[in-house]
Motif scaffolding. Structure first.
Motif, short mmCIF file in Angstrom:
data_model
loop_
_atom_site.label_atom_id
_atom_site.label_comp_id
_atom_site.label_asym_id
_atom_site.label_seq_id
_atom_site.Cartn_x
_atom_site.Cartn_y
_atom_site.Cartn_z
N ASP A 143 0.82 -1.22 0.00
CA ASP A 143 0.00 0.00 0.00
C ASP A 143 0.85 1.26 0.00
O ASP A 143 1.90 1.32 0.66
CB ASP A 143 -0.93 0.03 1.21
CG ASP A 143 -2.31 -0.56 0.90
OD1 ASP A 143 -2.88 -0.19 -0.14
OD2 ASP A 143 -2.78 -1.41 1.67
N ILE A 144 0.35 2.25 -0.73
CA ILE A 144 0.91 3.61 -0.67
C ILE A 144 -0.25 4.52 -0.30
O ILE A 144 -0.79 5.27 -1.10
CB ILE A 144 1.57 4.02 -2.01
CG1 ILE A 144 2.74 3.08 -2.34
CG2 ILE A 144 2.04 5.46 -1.97
CD1 ILE A 144 3.62 3.51 -3.51
N LEU A 145 -0.68 4.43 0.95
CA LEU A 145 -1.85 5.22 1.38
C LEU A 145 -1.52 6.70 1.55
O LEU A 145 -2.43 7.53 1.62
CB LEU A 145 -2.42 4.66 2.69
CG LEU A 145 -3.27 3.39 2.60
CD1 LEU A 145 -4.00 3.13 3.90
CD2 LEU A 145 -4.28 3.45 1.46
N THR A 146 -0.22 7.01 1.62
CA THR A 146 0.11 8.44 1.79
C THR A 146 -0.32 9.26 0.58
O THR A 146 -0.42 10.48 0.66
CB THR A 146 1.62 8.65 2.04
OG1 THR A 146 2.35 8.15 0.93
CG2 THR A 146 2.07 7.97 3.32
N ASP A 162 4.22 3.94 3.94
CA ASP A 162 4.07 3.12 2.74
C ASP A 162 4.99 1.89 2.80
O ASP A 162 6.04 1.93 3.45
CB ASP A 162 4.41 3.94 1.50
CG ASP A 162 3.55 5.20 1.41
OD1 ASP A 162 2.36 5.12 1.78
OD2 ASP A 162 4.08 6.25 0.99
N GLY A 163 4.61 0.84 2.08
CA GLY A 163 5.49 -0.34 2.04
C GLY A 163 4.81 -1.55 1.44
O GLY A 163 3.65 -1.49 1.00
N ALA A 164 5.56 -2.64 1.41
CA ALA A 164 5.04 -3.91 0.89
C ALA A 164 5.73 -5.06 1.62
O ALA A 164 6.90 -4.96 2.00
CB ALA A 164 5.28 -4.02 -0.61
N GLY A 165 4.98 -6.15 1.80
CA GLY A 165 5.55 -7.37 2.38
C GLY A 165 4.99 -8.56 1.61
O GLY A 165 3.87 -8.49 1.09
N ALA A 166 5.77 -9.63 1.52
CA ALA A 166 5.34 -10.77 0.69
C ALA A 166 5.78 -12.09 1.31
O ALA A 166 6.72 -12.14 2.10
CB ALA A 166 5.96 -10.64 -0.70
N CYS A 167 5.05 -13.15 0.94
CA CYS A 167 5.49 -14.50 1.31
C CYS A 167 5.08 -15.49 0.23
O CYS A 167 4.24 -15.18 -0.62
CB CYS A 167 4.93 -14.92 2.67
SG CYS A 167 3.14 -15.15 2.69
#
Ligand code: UT7
Length: 326
Positions: A143-146, A162-167
Protein backbone atom coordinates in the motif's frame (compact mmCIF):
# COMPACT_ATOMS: atom_id res chain seq x y z
CA UNK A 1 -11.46 -22.29 10.08
CA UNK A 2 -8.78 -24.92 9.76
CA UNK A 3 -6.41 -25.00 6.77
CA UNK A 4 -4.21 -28.05 6.27
CA UNK A 5 -0.87 -28.77 4.66
CA UNK A 6 0.32 -25.23 3.90
CA UNK A 7 3.78 -23.90 4.67
CA UNK A 8 5.66 -20.67 4.07
CA UNK A 9 8.82 -20.70 1.99
CA UNK A 10 10.25 -17.20 2.06
CA UNK A 11 9.41 -13.74 3.35
CA UNK A 12 10.31 -10.39 1.84
CA UNK A 13 9.54 -6.72 2.26
CA UNK A 14 10.29 -3.31 0.83
CA UNK A 15 9.74 0.27 2.00
CA UNK A 16 10.44 3.50 0.12
CA UNK A 17 13.70 5.28 0.90
CA UNK A 18 12.00 8.55 1.85
CA UNK A 19 11.42 9.06 5.58
CA UNK A 20 9.07 11.55 7.26
CA UNK A 21 9.72 12.08 10.96
CA UNK A 22 7.35 13.51 13.55
CA UNK A 23 9.51 16.62 13.53
CA UNK A 24 8.94 16.96 9.76
CA UNK A 25 5.19 16.81 10.44
CA UNK A 26 5.46 19.57 13.03
CA UNK A 27 6.25 21.85 10.09
CA UNK A 28 3.14 20.76 8.18
CA UNK A 29 0.27 20.53 10.70
CA UNK A 30 -0.43 21.65 14.26
CA UNK A 31 1.07 18.67 16.06
CA UNK A 32 4.14 17.68 18.04
CA UNK A 33 6.58 14.81 18.27
CA UNK A 34 5.49 14.32 21.91
CA UNK A 35 1.78 14.08 21.01
CA UNK A 36 2.35 11.60 18.17
CA UNK A 37 4.68 9.39 20.26
CA UNK A 38 2.38 9.37 23.24
CA UNK A 39 -0.91 8.77 21.36
CA UNK A 40 0.37 6.40 18.65
CA UNK A 41 3.94 5.21 19.40
CA UNK A 42 5.01 6.36 15.93
CA UNK A 43 8.36 8.14 15.52
CA UNK A 44 8.84 8.00 11.73
CA UNK A 45 7.38 6.44 8.60
CA UNK A 46 8.60 5.70 5.05
CA UNK A 47 6.80 7.67 2.36
CA UNK A 48 6.84 7.00 -1.39
CA UNK A 49 8.28 9.69 -3.61
CA UNK A 50 6.60 11.11 -6.69
CA UNK A 51 6.40 8.46 -9.39
CA UNK A 52 6.85 5.54 -6.98
CA UNK A 53 4.02 3.04 -7.40
CA UNK A 54 2.50 0.29 -5.25
CA UNK A 55 3.65 -2.30 -7.82
CA UNK A 56 7.27 -1.08 -7.48
CA UNK A 57 7.26 -1.94 -3.77
CA UNK A 58 5.31 -5.18 -4.29
CA UNK A 59 7.75 -6.42 -6.92
CA UNK A 60 10.81 -5.91 -4.70
CA UNK A 61 9.09 -7.47 -1.67
CA UNK A 62 8.18 -10.53 -3.76
CA UNK A 63 11.66 -10.80 -5.26
CA UNK A 64 13.12 -10.78 -1.72
CA UNK A 65 10.71 -13.54 -0.64
CA UNK A 66 11.55 -15.60 -3.74
CA UNK A 67 15.26 -15.20 -3.06
CA UNK A 68 14.83 -16.41 0.53
CA UNK A 69 12.76 -19.40 -0.63
CA UNK A 70 14.91 -20.07 -3.71
CA UNK A 71 11.75 -19.86 -5.86
CA UNK A 72 12.04 -19.35 -9.63
CA UNK A 73 9.47 -17.10 -11.43
CA UNK A 74 8.07 -20.01 -13.48
CA UNK A 75 7.25 -21.95 -10.29
CA UNK A 76 4.58 -19.42 -9.30
CA UNK A 77 1.00 -20.53 -10.03
CA UNK A 78 -0.77 -17.54 -8.49
CA UNK A 79 0.00 -14.02 -7.27
CA UNK A 80 -2.43 -12.26 -4.92
CA UNK A 81 -1.82 -8.59 -4.09
CA UNK A 82 -3.77 -7.24 -1.11
CA UNK A 83 -3.96 -3.51 -1.67
CA UNK A 84 -6.37 -0.61 -1.41
CA UNK A 85 -4.02 1.73 -3.24
CA UNK A 86 -3.44 -0.09 -6.54
CA UNK A 87 -1.40 1.56 -9.30
CA UNK A 88 -4.76 2.10 -11.05
CA UNK A 89 -8.31 0.77 -10.57
CA UNK A 90 -7.43 -1.61 -13.37
CA UNK A 91 -5.34 -3.44 -14.50
CA UNK A 92 -4.88 -5.26 -11.21
CA UNK A 93 -1.55 -4.51 -9.57
CA UNK A 94 -1.05 -8.29 -9.32
CA UNK A 95 -0.92 -8.51 -13.14
CA UNK A 96 1.72 -5.78 -13.26
CA UNK A 97 3.78 -7.71 -10.65
CA UNK A 98 3.29 -10.98 -12.57
CA UNK A 99 4.67 -9.47 -15.77
CA UNK A 100 7.58 -7.70 -14.07
CA UNK A 101 8.92 -10.80 -12.38
CA UNK A 102 8.35 -13.03 -15.44
CA UNK A 103 5.95 -15.44 -13.70
CA UNK A 104 4.63 -16.57 -17.09
CA UNK A 105 2.20 -19.27 -15.94
CA UNK A 106 0.86 -17.44 -12.87
CA UNK A 107 -2.74 -16.31 -12.45
CA UNK A 108 -3.02 -12.96 -10.66
CA UNK A 109 -5.60 -10.88 -8.85
CA UNK A 110 -5.92 -8.07 -6.31
CA UNK A 111 -7.82 -8.30 -3.05
CA UNK A 112 -9.08 -5.05 -1.60
CA UNK A 113 -9.72 -4.99 2.13
CA UNK A 114 -7.58 -2.15 3.45
CA UNK A 115 -5.53 -3.06 6.54
CA UNK A 116 -7.08 -6.55 6.86
CA UNK A 117 -6.18 -7.42 3.27
CA UNK A 118 -3.03 -9.45 3.94
CA UNK A 119 -4.63 -11.83 6.46
CA UNK A 120 -7.57 -12.42 4.10
CA UNK A 121 -5.21 -12.91 1.12
CA UNK A 122 -3.12 -15.37 3.13
CA UNK A 123 -6.26 -17.35 3.97
CA UNK A 124 -7.43 -17.33 0.32
CA UNK A 125 -3.98 -18.30 -0.99
CA UNK A 126 -3.74 -21.13 1.53
CA UNK A 127 -7.02 -22.60 0.22
CA UNK A 128 -5.48 -23.08 -3.24
CA UNK A 129 -2.59 -25.04 -1.68
CA UNK A 130 -4.83 -27.06 0.65
CA UNK A 131 -7.10 -27.99 -2.28
CA UNK A 132 -4.00 -28.97 -4.29
CA UNK A 133 -5.17 -26.64 -7.05
CA UNK A 134 -1.81 -24.86 -7.03
CA UNK A 135 1.67 -25.72 -5.79
CA UNK A 136 3.17 -22.26 -5.29
CA UNK A 137 1.28 -19.09 -4.38
CA UNK A 138 2.70 -15.61 -3.72
CA UNK A 139 0.78 -13.44 -1.24
CA UNK A 140 1.67 -9.76 -1.10
CA UNK A 141 0.37 -6.88 1.02
CA UNK A 142 1.28 -3.52 -0.53
CA UNK A 143 0.00 0.00 0.00
CA UNK A 144 0.91 3.61 -0.67
CA UNK A 145 -1.85 5.22 1.38
CA UNK A 146 0.11 8.44 1.79
CA UNK A 147 -1.11 9.29 -1.73
CA UNK A 148 -4.58 9.75 -0.22
CA UNK A 149 -3.67 11.83 2.80
CA UNK A 150 -4.82 15.38 3.22
CA UNK A 151 -1.57 16.70 4.69
CA UNK A 152 -3.48 19.45 6.47
CA UNK A 153 -5.57 16.89 8.44
CA UNK A 154 -3.55 16.17 11.58
CA UNK A 155 -5.75 13.22 12.53
CA UNK A 156 -4.61 11.16 9.55
CA UNK A 157 -1.38 12.81 8.34
CA UNK A 158 0.55 11.46 11.32
CA UNK A 159 -0.52 7.81 11.03
CA UNK A 160 0.30 6.32 7.68
CA UNK A 161 3.44 5.08 5.95
CA UNK A 162 4.07 3.12 2.74
CA UNK A 163 5.49 -0.34 2.04
CA UNK A 164 5.04 -3.91 0.89
CA UNK A 165 5.55 -7.37 2.38
CA UNK A 166 5.34 -10.77 0.69
CA UNK A 167 5.49 -14.50 1.31
CA UNK A 168 5.46 -17.71 -0.70
CA UNK A 169 3.06 -20.56 0.13
CA UNK A 170 3.68 -24.20 -0.78
CA UNK A 171 2.52 -27.65 0.29
CA UNK A 172 3.77 -28.70 3.73
CA UNK A 173 2.24 -31.98 4.93
CA UNK A 174 1.04 -32.12 8.52
CA UNK A 175 0.87 -28.35 9.03
CA UNK A 176 -2.36 -27.02 10.58
CA UNK A 177 -3.29 -23.36 10.27
CA UNK A 178 -6.34 -21.57 11.69
CA UNK A 179 -8.13 -18.45 10.51
CA UNK A 180 -11.00 -16.35 11.77
CA UNK A 181 -12.34 -13.65 9.44
CA UNK A 182 -15.12 -11.14 10.00
CA UNK A 183 -16.67 -7.87 8.96
CA UNK A 184 -19.05 -5.22 10.21
CA UNK A 185 -20.03 -2.95 7.35
CA UNK A 186 -22.06 -0.74 9.67
CA UNK A 187 -18.68 0.89 10.43
CA UNK A 188 -18.00 1.76 6.78
CA UNK A 189 -18.32 5.50 7.30
CA UNK A 190 -15.69 5.63 10.05
CA UNK A 191 -12.73 4.97 7.75
CA UNK A 192 -12.92 5.58 4.02
CA UNK A 193 -11.26 7.10 0.98
CA UNK A 194 -13.73 9.57 -0.44
CA UNK A 195 -13.50 10.58 -4.09
CA UNK A 196 -12.14 7.19 -5.07
CA UNK A 197 -15.00 5.25 -6.60
CA UNK A 198 -18.43 4.89 -8.10
CA UNK A 199 -20.20 6.56 -5.18
CA UNK A 200 -18.79 9.92 -6.15
CA UNK A 201 -21.71 11.17 -8.17
CA UNK A 202 -23.90 14.11 -7.23
CA UNK A 203 -27.69 13.51 -7.07
CA UNK A 204 -27.99 15.14 -10.52
CA UNK A 205 -25.74 12.43 -11.90
CA UNK A 206 -22.77 14.61 -12.77
CA UNK A 207 -19.36 13.51 -11.56
CA UNK A 208 -18.26 15.30 -8.42
CA UNK A 209 -14.56 15.68 -8.93
CA UNK A 210 -12.50 15.63 -5.76
CA UNK A 211 -9.13 14.19 -4.88
CA UNK A 212 -9.28 10.76 -3.23
CA UNK A 213 -8.78 11.48 0.47
CA UNK A 214 -8.77 9.39 3.64
CA UNK A 215 -11.43 10.36 6.18
CA UNK A 216 -11.34 8.76 9.60
CA UNK A 217 -13.20 8.79 12.88
CA UNK A 218 -10.18 7.73 14.95
CA UNK A 219 -11.96 6.97 18.21
CA UNK A 220 -14.52 4.65 16.59
CA UNK A 221 -11.75 2.85 14.70
CA UNK A 222 -9.77 2.51 17.93
CA UNK A 223 -12.69 0.89 19.79
CA UNK A 224 -13.46 -1.48 16.92
CA UNK A 225 -9.78 -2.40 16.60
CA UNK A 226 -9.45 -3.51 20.21
CA UNK A 227 -12.79 -5.36 20.26
CA UNK A 228 -12.23 -7.22 17.00
CA UNK A 229 -8.59 -8.16 17.60
CA UNK A 230 -9.35 -9.59 21.04
CA UNK A 231 -12.27 -11.57 19.60
CA UNK A 232 -10.39 -12.96 16.60
CA UNK A 233 -7.19 -13.86 18.47
CA UNK A 234 -9.24 -15.68 21.13
CA UNK A 235 -11.09 -17.53 18.38
CA UNK A 236 -8.00 -18.98 16.64
CA UNK A 237 -6.44 -19.89 19.99
CA UNK A 238 -9.61 -21.64 21.22
CA UNK A 239 -10.34 -23.41 17.93
CA UNK A 240 -6.77 -24.67 17.52
CA UNK A 241 -6.52 -25.72 21.20
CA UNK A 242 -3.01 -24.30 21.15
CA UNK A 243 -2.17 -22.28 24.24
CA UNK A 244 -0.59 -18.84 24.23
CA UNK A 245 2.58 -20.41 25.73
CA UNK A 246 3.08 -22.31 22.46
CA UNK A 247 2.81 -19.12 20.41
CA UNK A 248 6.15 -17.50 19.77
CA UNK A 249 4.77 -14.02 18.90
CA UNK A 250 1.52 -12.25 18.19
CA UNK A 251 2.05 -9.98 15.20
CA UNK A 252 -0.74 -7.41 15.16
CA UNK A 253 -1.60 -4.86 12.50
CA UNK A 254 0.72 -1.96 13.28
CA UNK A 255 -1.64 1.01 13.55
CA UNK A 256 -1.16 2.40 17.02
CA UNK A 257 0.91 1.15 19.98
CA UNK A 258 -1.96 2.03 22.35
CA UNK A 259 -4.34 -0.24 20.42
CA UNK A 260 -1.86 -3.11 20.75
CA UNK A 261 -1.38 -2.35 24.45
CA UNK A 262 -5.15 -2.47 25.05
CA UNK A 263 -5.40 -5.81 23.25
CA UNK A 264 -2.51 -7.11 25.36
CA UNK A 265 -4.29 -6.12 28.56
CA UNK A 266 -7.58 -7.77 27.53
CA UNK A 267 -5.74 -10.97 26.64
CA UNK A 268 -3.73 -10.75 29.86
CA UNK A 269 -0.40 -11.35 28.13
CA UNK A 270 3.10 -9.97 28.63
CA UNK A 271 4.42 -7.23 26.32
CA UNK A 272 7.14 -9.60 25.02
CA UNK A 273 4.44 -11.69 23.35
CA UNK A 274 3.77 -8.90 20.83
CA UNK A 275 6.01 -7.80 17.98
CA UNK A 276 5.82 -4.04 17.43
CA UNK A 277 7.52 -1.94 14.76
CA UNK A 278 4.92 0.81 14.31
CA UNK A 279 7.45 3.25 15.80
CA UNK A 280 9.59 3.03 12.63
CA UNK A 281 7.02 2.38 9.89
CA UNK A 282 3.70 3.91 10.97
CA UNK A 283 0.57 2.23 9.62
CA UNK A 284 1.43 0.64 6.25
CA UNK A 285 -2.07 -0.85 5.86
CA UNK A 286 -2.05 -4.26 4.09
CA UNK A 287 1.76 -4.30 4.25
CA UNK A 288 2.09 -3.87 7.99
CA UNK A 289 1.83 -7.52 9.11
CA UNK A 290 4.11 -9.03 6.41
CA UNK A 291 6.69 -6.25 6.89
CA UNK A 292 6.70 -6.99 10.64
CA UNK A 293 7.01 -10.76 10.09
CA UNK A 294 9.83 -10.32 7.57
CA UNK A 295 11.70 -8.04 9.97
CA UNK A 296 11.15 -10.37 12.95
CA UNK A 297 12.17 -13.42 10.92
CA UNK A 298 15.32 -11.94 9.41
CA UNK A 299 16.46 -10.63 12.79
CA UNK A 300 15.92 -14.03 14.46
CA UNK A 301 13.10 -12.89 16.77
CA UNK A 302 10.93 -15.62 15.20
CA UNK A 303 12.39 -18.79 13.73
CA UNK A 304 11.50 -21.63 11.33
CA UNK A 305 8.62 -23.79 12.67
CA UNK A 306 7.58 -21.15 15.25
CA UNK A 307 3.83 -20.70 15.64
CA UNK A 308 2.69 -17.11 15.35
CA UNK A 309 -0.68 -15.35 15.52
CA UNK A 310 -1.54 -12.52 13.13
CA UNK A 311 -4.30 -10.05 14.00
CA UNK A 312 -5.65 -7.46 11.59
CA UNK A 313 -8.44 -4.88 11.56
CA UNK A 314 -9.31 -1.93 9.37
CA UNK A 315 -11.68 -0.17 7.05
CA UNK A 316 -14.90 -2.02 6.31
CA UNK A 317 -14.92 -2.54 9.16
CA UNK A 318 -13.16 -5.84 8.58
CA UNK A 319 -10.92 -7.97 10.75
CA UNK A 320 -9.13 -11.29 10.78
CA UNK A 321 -6.67 -13.47 12.64
CA UNK A 322 -4.47 -16.33 11.53
CA UNK A 323 -2.54 -18.88 13.53
CA UNK A 324 0.26 -20.03 11.23
CA UNK A 325 3.59 -21.76 11.53
CA UNK A 326 6.72 -20.53 9.82
O1 UT7 B 1 -5.63 0.79 10.09
C1 UT7 B 1 -6.60 1.52 10.77
C2 UT7 B 1 -6.21 2.96 10.72
N1 UT7 B 1 -6.67 3.83 11.74
C3 UT7 B 1 -6.45 3.66 13.06
O2 UT7 B 1 -5.94 2.71 13.56
C4 UT7 B 1 -6.88 4.82 13.95
C5 UT7 B 1 -7.27 4.41 15.34
N2 UT7 B 1 -7.37 5.59 16.19
C6 UT7 B 1 -6.29 6.17 16.71
O3 UT7 B 1 -5.18 5.69 16.51
C7 UT7 B 1 -6.47 7.40 17.56
O4 UT7 B 1 -7.86 7.65 17.72
C8 UT7 B 1 -5.78 8.68 16.98
C9 UT7 B 1 -4.27 8.53 17.08
C10 UT7 B 1 -6.18 8.90 15.55
C11 UT7 B 1 -6.19 9.90 17.78
O5 UT7 B 1 -5.86 9.70 19.16
P1 UT7 B 1 -6.92 9.97 20.30
O6 UT7 B 1 -6.27 9.71 21.58
O7 UT7 B 1 -8.17 9.17 19.97
O8 UT7 B 1 -7.19 11.51 20.15
P2 UT7 B 1 -8.57 12.29 19.94
O9 UT7 B 1 -9.08 12.11 18.55
O10 UT7 B 1 -9.49 11.97 21.07
O11 UT7 B 1 -8.10 13.78 20.10
C12 UT7 B 1 -7.65 14.30 21.35
C13 UT7 B 1 -7.18 15.71 21.15
C14 UT7 B 1 -8.17 16.58 20.38
O12 UT7 B 1 -8.08 17.89 20.90
P3 UT7 B 1 -9.19 18.45 21.91
O13 UT7 B 1 -10.49 18.34 21.20
O14 UT7 B 1 -9.12 17.55 23.12
O15 UT7 B 1 -8.75 19.85 22.17
C15 UT7 B 1 -7.65 16.56 18.98
O16 UT7 B 1 -8.02 17.69 18.24
O17 UT7 B 1 -5.97 15.70 20.36
C16 UT7 B 1 -6.15 16.54 19.24
N3 UT7 B 1 -5.38 15.97 18.12
C17 UT7 B 1 -4.09 16.24 17.93
N4 UT7 B 1 -3.23 17.02 18.60
C18 UT7 B 1 -1.96 17.06 18.15
C19 UT7 B 1 -5.80 15.11 17.18
N5 UT7 B 1 -4.78 14.80 16.35
C20 UT7 B 1 -3.72 15.51 16.81
C21 UT7 B 1 -2.38 15.61 16.36
N6 UT7 B 1 -1.54 16.39 17.07
N7 UT7 B 1 -1.92 14.92 15.29
Amino acid sequence: MKVNNVGIYGWGSCVPEGVVTNFDLEGMVLTSDDWIRERTGIIKRHVACRGEKTSNLAIIALQNAMEMGNIKPDELDLIIVATSSPDMLFPATACIVQDAIGAKKAAAFDLSLACSGFVYALCVGAQFIQNEAYRCVAVIGADILTRFIDWSDRKTAILFGDGAGACILKYKPGNEWWFFLGSDGSGADHLKIIGSGSSDYTPSGSFQKRLPTIQMNGQEVFKFAVRSMVKSVKNVINESRISFEDISKIIPHQANKRIIESVRKYLNLKSEKFYINVDRFGNTSAASIPIAIDEAYRSGVIKPNDKIVLAAFGAGFAFGSGLISL
